[in-house]
Design an enzyme around this catalytic site. Sequence first.
Site, PDB file in Angstrom:
ATOM      1  N   HIS A  45     -29.066   1.637  51.530  1.00 50.60           N
ATOM      2  CA  HIS A  45     -28.221   1.113  50.457  1.00 50.60           C
ATOM      3  C   HIS A  45     -28.819  -0.208  49.997  1.00 50.60           C
ATOM      4  O   HIS A  45     -28.778  -1.196  50.721  1.00 50.60           O
ATOM      5  CB  HIS A  45     -26.794   0.916  50.971  1.00 50.60           C
ATOM      6  CG  HIS A  45     -25.818   0.509  49.905  1.00 50.60           C
ATOM      7  ND1 HIS A  45     -24.463   0.455  50.131  1.00 50.60           N
ATOM      8  CD2 HIS A  45     -25.997   0.126  48.606  1.00 50.60           C
ATOM      9  CE1 HIS A  45     -23.848   0.075  49.023  1.00 50.60           C
ATOM     10  NE2 HIS A  45     -24.768  -0.148  48.088  1.00 50.60           N
ATOM     11  N   GLU A  72     -28.807   4.731  48.150  1.00 59.54           N
ATOM     12  CA  GLU A  72     -27.444   4.421  47.732  1.00 59.54           C
ATOM     13  C   GLU A  72     -27.475   3.174  46.871  1.00 59.54           C
ATOM     14  O   GLU A  72     -28.150   2.195  47.213  1.00 59.54           O
ATOM     15  CB  GLU A  72     -26.538   4.184  48.949  1.00 59.54           C
ATOM     16  CG  GLU A  72     -26.346   5.411  49.818  1.00 59.54           C
ATOM     17  CD  GLU A  72     -25.435   5.148  50.996  1.00 59.54           C
ATOM     18  OE1 GLU A  72     -24.916   6.120  51.565  1.00 59.54           O
ATOM     19  OE2 GLU A  72     -25.252   3.964  51.360  1.00 59.54           O
ATOM     20  N   HIS A 193     -19.408   8.151  56.034  1.00 61.67           N
ATOM     21  CA  HIS A 193     -18.701   6.879  56.171  1.00 61.67           C
ATOM     22  C   HIS A 193     -17.780   6.930  57.384  1.00 61.67           C
ATOM     23  O   HIS A 193     -16.811   7.675  57.426  1.00 61.67           O
ATOM     24  CB  HIS A 193     -17.889   6.490  54.942  1.00 61.67           C
ATOM     25  CG  HIS A 193     -17.596   5.010  54.917  1.00 61.67           C
ATOM     26  ND1 HIS A 193     -18.528   4.070  54.506  1.00 61.67           N
ATOM     27  CD2 HIS A 193     -16.505   4.314  55.288  1.00 61.67           C
ATOM     28  CE1 HIS A 193     -18.013   2.867  54.606  1.00 61.67           C
ATOM     29  NE2 HIS A 193     -16.791   2.978  55.087  1.00 61.67           N
TER      30      HIS A 193
END
Length: 243
Positions: A45, A72, A193
């Site tokens: 990310h 991400e 997640h």
Amino acid sequence: MAELLLGVNIDHIATLRNARGTAYPDPVQAAFIAEQAGADGITVHLREDRRHITDRDVRILRQTLDTRMNLEMAVTEEMLAIAVETKPHFCCLVPEKRQEVTTEGGQDVAGQRDKMRDACKRLADAGIQVSLFIDADEEQIKAAAEVGAPFIEIHTGCYADAKTDAEQAQELARIAKAATFAASLGLKVNAGHGLTYHNVKAIAAIPEMHELNIGHAIIGRAVMTGLKDAVAEMKRLMLEARG
């Protein structure tokens, strides 16, 4: 039943590195180890504040990975430009708040269809497959299909954070229903997640699941499983120095 893949998120290798401003531990080396251990892809990310993964990490990983890179990112002009230049295999578009510790919820695709459609097209035109990180909500899933995303990633945070077995079972049922609905629209379904060694199996058992993206739990486990060898090696080097 979809083939089930594992994407390993290595953000927190970079978090540990950046805590001391050193060159180690190296996320690129971590990615290589993860691939050797069976990871089907590597997820990073690139946040707007660069709190862990850096632009340099992204460039080097894209050049060196043997598997697939999943980037991400927030839907901003800066991030879209980086993605188009770097050309990761996948981009997962996530909501982002500077004050959050980690991503707190899914993307509101239904509330910003034009923006998401433009982002999906721009990335697709660059040869990048797009995934939208969304909650297990039929309205958001329909919107994801409408804006042209071939993949969704279902946010499993509420499932992972459930306080009771009943609450967790309810969240699991919601995710399973969402996965079935998404597949009926022709979408491929990923999830991630908060997934850990204790809660992953129920999500992995959902037939439509294509890929699970897991990071924090794996890095946390690696610290514990590798600590014994790391301490022993340091002690050995010290004693060798004394002959």
